[in-house]
Design a protein around this motif. Structure first.
Motif, mmCIF file in Angstrom:
data_model
loop_
_atom_site.group_PDB
_atom_site.id
_atom_site.type_symbol
_atom_site.label_atom_id
_atom_site.label_comp_id
_atom_site.label_asym_id
_atom_site.label_seq_id
_atom_site.Cartn_x
_atom_site.Cartn_y
_atom_site.Cartn_z
ATOM 1 N N TYR A 1 0.815 -1.211 0.000
ATOM 2 C CA TYR A 1 0.000 0.000 0.000
ATOM 3 C C TYR A 1 0.849 1.262 0.000
ATOM 4 O O TYR A 1 0.348 2.341 0.203
ATOM 5 N N SER A 2 2.136 1.148 -0.265
ATOM 6 C CA SER A 2 3.046 2.297 -0.151
ATOM 7 C C SER A 2 2.964 3.267 -1.322
ATOM 8 O O SER A 2 3.290 4.427 -1.175
ATOM 9 N N GLY A 3 2.580 2.822 -2.527
ATOM 10 C CA GLY A 3 2.464 3.702 -3.678
ATOM 11 C C GLY A 3 3.667 3.722 -4.594
ATOM 12 O O GLY A 3 3.594 4.240 -5.699
ATOM 13 N N ALA A 4 4.792 3.159 -4.179
ATOM 14 C CA ALA A 4 5.985 3.130 -5.047
ATOM 15 C C ALA A 4 6.944 2.062 -4.546
ATOM 16 O O ALA A 4 7.153 1.919 -3.346
ATOM 17 N N ARG A 5 7.520 1.342 -5.475
ATOM 18 C CA ARG A 5 8.508 0.307 -5.141
ATOM 19 C C ARG A 5 9.394 0.061 -6.344
ATOM 20 O O ARG A 5 9.028 0.313 -7.486
ATOM 21 N N GLN A 6 10.533 -0.521 -6.057
ATOM 22 C CA GLN A 6 11.383 -1.041 -7.118
ATOM 23 C C GLN A 6 11.311 -2.554 -7.041
ATOM 24 O O GLN A 6 11.560 -3.143 -5.997
ATOM 25 N N PHE A 7 10.928 -3.168 -8.154
ATOM 26 C CA PHE A 7 10.854 -4.607 -8.250
ATOM 27 C C PHE A 7 12.007 -5.082 -9.127
ATOM 28 O O PHE A 7 12.409 -4.390 -10.061
ATOM 29 N N THR A 8 12.552 -6.249 -8.829
ATOM 30 C CA THR A 8 13.631 -6.789 -9.650
ATOM 31 C C THR A 8 13.235 -8.154 -10.176
ATOM 32 O O THR A 8 12.485 -8.897 -9.534
ATOM 33 N N TYR A 9 13.734 -8.456 -11.350
ATOM 34 C CA TYR A 9 13.519 -9.764 -11.958
ATOM 35 C C TYR A 9 14.854 -10.197 -12.530
ATOM 36 O O TYR A 9 15.466 -9.454 -13.299
ATOM 37 N N THR A 10 15.325 -11.388 -12.162
ATOM 38 C CA THR A 10 16.620 -11.867 -12.635
ATOM 39 C C THR A 10 16.425 -13.001 -13.630
ATOM 40 O O THR A 10 15.763 -13.989 -13.323
ATOM 41 N N PHE A 11 16.981 -12.815 -14.820
ATOM 42 C CA PHE A 11 16.974 -13.833 -15.858
ATOM 43 C C PHE A 11 18.307 -14.554 -15.833
ATOM 44 O O PHE A 11 19.358 -13.920 -15.757
ATOM 45 N N GLY A 12 18.291 -15.868 -15.953
ATOM 46 C CA GLY A 12 19.521 -16.627 -16.114
ATOM 47 C C GLY A 12 19.926 -16.628 -17.576
ATOM 48 O O GLY A 12 19.182 -16.152 -18.441
ATOM 49 N N ALA A 13 21.095 -17.154 -17.864
ATOM 50 C CA ALA A 13 21.548 -17.257 -19.259
ATOM 51 C C ALA A 13 20.509 -18.028 -20.068
ATOM 52 O O ALA A 13 19.905 -18.972 -19.576
ATOM 53 N N GLY A 14 20.262 -17.622 -21.280
ATOM 54 C CA GLY A 14 19.269 -18.283 -22.121
ATOM 55 C C GLY A 14 17.860 -17.801 -21.859
ATOM 56 O O GLY A 14 16.909 -18.436 -22.281
ATOM 57 N N MET A 15 17.692 -16.701 -21.143
ATOM 58 C CA MET A 15 16.394 -16.076 -20.855
ATOM 59 C C MET A 15 15.535 -16.861 -19.876
ATOM 60 O O MET A 15 14.342 -16.621 -19.791
ATOM 61 N N ALA A 16 16.086 -17.780 -19.139
ATOM 62 C CA ALA A 16 15.296 -18.523 -18.161
ATOM 63 C C ALA A 16 15.276 -17.743 -16.847
ATOM 64 O O ALA A 16 16.307 -17.570 -16.220
ATOM 65 N N PRO A 17 14.103 -17.249 -16.423
ATOM 66 C CA PRO A 17 14.025 -16.509 -15.163
ATOM 67 C C PRO A 17 14.446 -17.392 -13.996
ATOM 68 O O PRO A 17 14.047 -18.541 -13.906
ATOM 69 N N GLN A 18 15.253 -16.811 -13.098
ATOM 70 C CA GLN A 18 15.704 -17.575 -11.941
ATOM 71 C C GLN A 18 15.077 -17.115 -10.643
ATOM 72 O O GLN A 18 14.834 -17.906 -9.762
ATOM 73 N N SER A 19 14.875 -15.814 -10.495
ATOM 74 C CA SER A 19 14.308 -15.340 -9.231
ATOM 75 C C SER A 19 13.457 -14.119 -9.468
ATOM 76 O O SER A 19 13.629 -13.405 -10.438
ATOM 77 N N LEU A 20 12.547 -13.884 -8.538
ATOM 78 C CA LEU A 20 11.660 -12.742 -8.589
ATOM 79 C C LEU A 20 11.587 -12.186 -7.193
ATOM 80 O O LEU A 20 11.109 -12.854 -6.283
ATOM 81 N N THR A 21 12.119 -10.994 -6.981
ATOM 82 C CA THR A 21 12.143 -10.417 -5.649
ATOM 83 C C THR A 21 11.698 -8.982 -5.691
ATOM 84 O O THR A 21 11.692 -8.342 -6.732
ATOM 85 N N LYS A 22 11.325 -8.463 -4.541
ATOM 86 C CA LYS A 22 10.955 -7.069 -4.416
ATOM 87 C C LYS A 22 11.951 -6.436 -3.461
ATOM 88 O O LYS A 22 12.196 -6.954 -2.380
ATOM 89 N N GLY A 23 12.532 -5.317 -3.843
ATOM 90 C CA GLY A 23 13.488 -4.665 -2.969
ATOM 91 C C GLY A 23 13.327 -3.176 -2.992
ATOM 92 O O GLY A 23 13.188 -2.571 -4.034
ATOM 93 N N GLN A 24 13.319 -2.579 -1.805
ATOM 94 C CA GLN A 24 13.277 -1.140 -1.714
ATOM 95 C C GLN A 24 14.723 -0.679 -1.621
ATOM 96 O O GLN A 24 15.534 -1.269 -0.908
#
Length: 136
Positions: free
Chosen positions: A65-88
């Motif tokens: 409910y904060s109104g703003a965040r930075q989200f990160t998405y990490t792709f491994g080699a070959g475009m395979a997503p490895q992790s999905l995290t939220k970090g301020q």
């Protein structure tokens, strides 16, 4: 919505953030919203210019409910997503690519917010897409 990544190419002093297909790449998305946000989906659709395969991945985030965040998405080699995290206040450590990268296509980013009832409240698509390179 704005995005950056930990890889970029420079031309005439202009920086363009990219996804490196042959190494791990983290995409940073700065997202702002109004009202309650119960879920945020980030969908990456990548079209390869040498073949007709499409990669689709959707990520889900906890209520916020904060109104703003930075989200990160990490792709491994070959475009395979490895992790999905939220970090301020996630630290960005962009790296220049010294070799001649080869453009392989574009990945398009669509972000959809959902209200507490699970109803989609807003969808935003990054208009220019994110270039995908073989950086090796």
């Amino acid at each position: 919505m704005q995005f950056t990544s930990n890889w970029f190419v420079e031309s005439n002093g202009n920086r363009q953030y990219i996804i490196c297909n042959d190494r791990e790449t983290t995409v940073f998305m700065d997202v702002r919203w109004t009202g309650p946000l119960a879920r945020l989906d980030a969908r990456f659709e990548g079209q390869n210019t040498t073949a007709n395969n499409t990669t689709r991945t959707t990520g889900y985030f906890a209520p916020d409910y904060s109104g703003a965040r930075q989200f990160t998405y990490t792709f491994g080699a070959g475009m395979a997503p490895q992790s999905l995290t939220k970090g301020q206040n996630a630290a960005l450590s962009a790296q220049a690519i010294v070799v001649n990268p080869v453009n392989r296509g574009t990945t398009f980013l669509t972000v959809t917010g959902y209200n507490p009832d699970g109803v989609p409240s807003n969808t935003i698509q990054l208009p220019q897409g994110i270039p995908v390179y073989t950086c090796g």
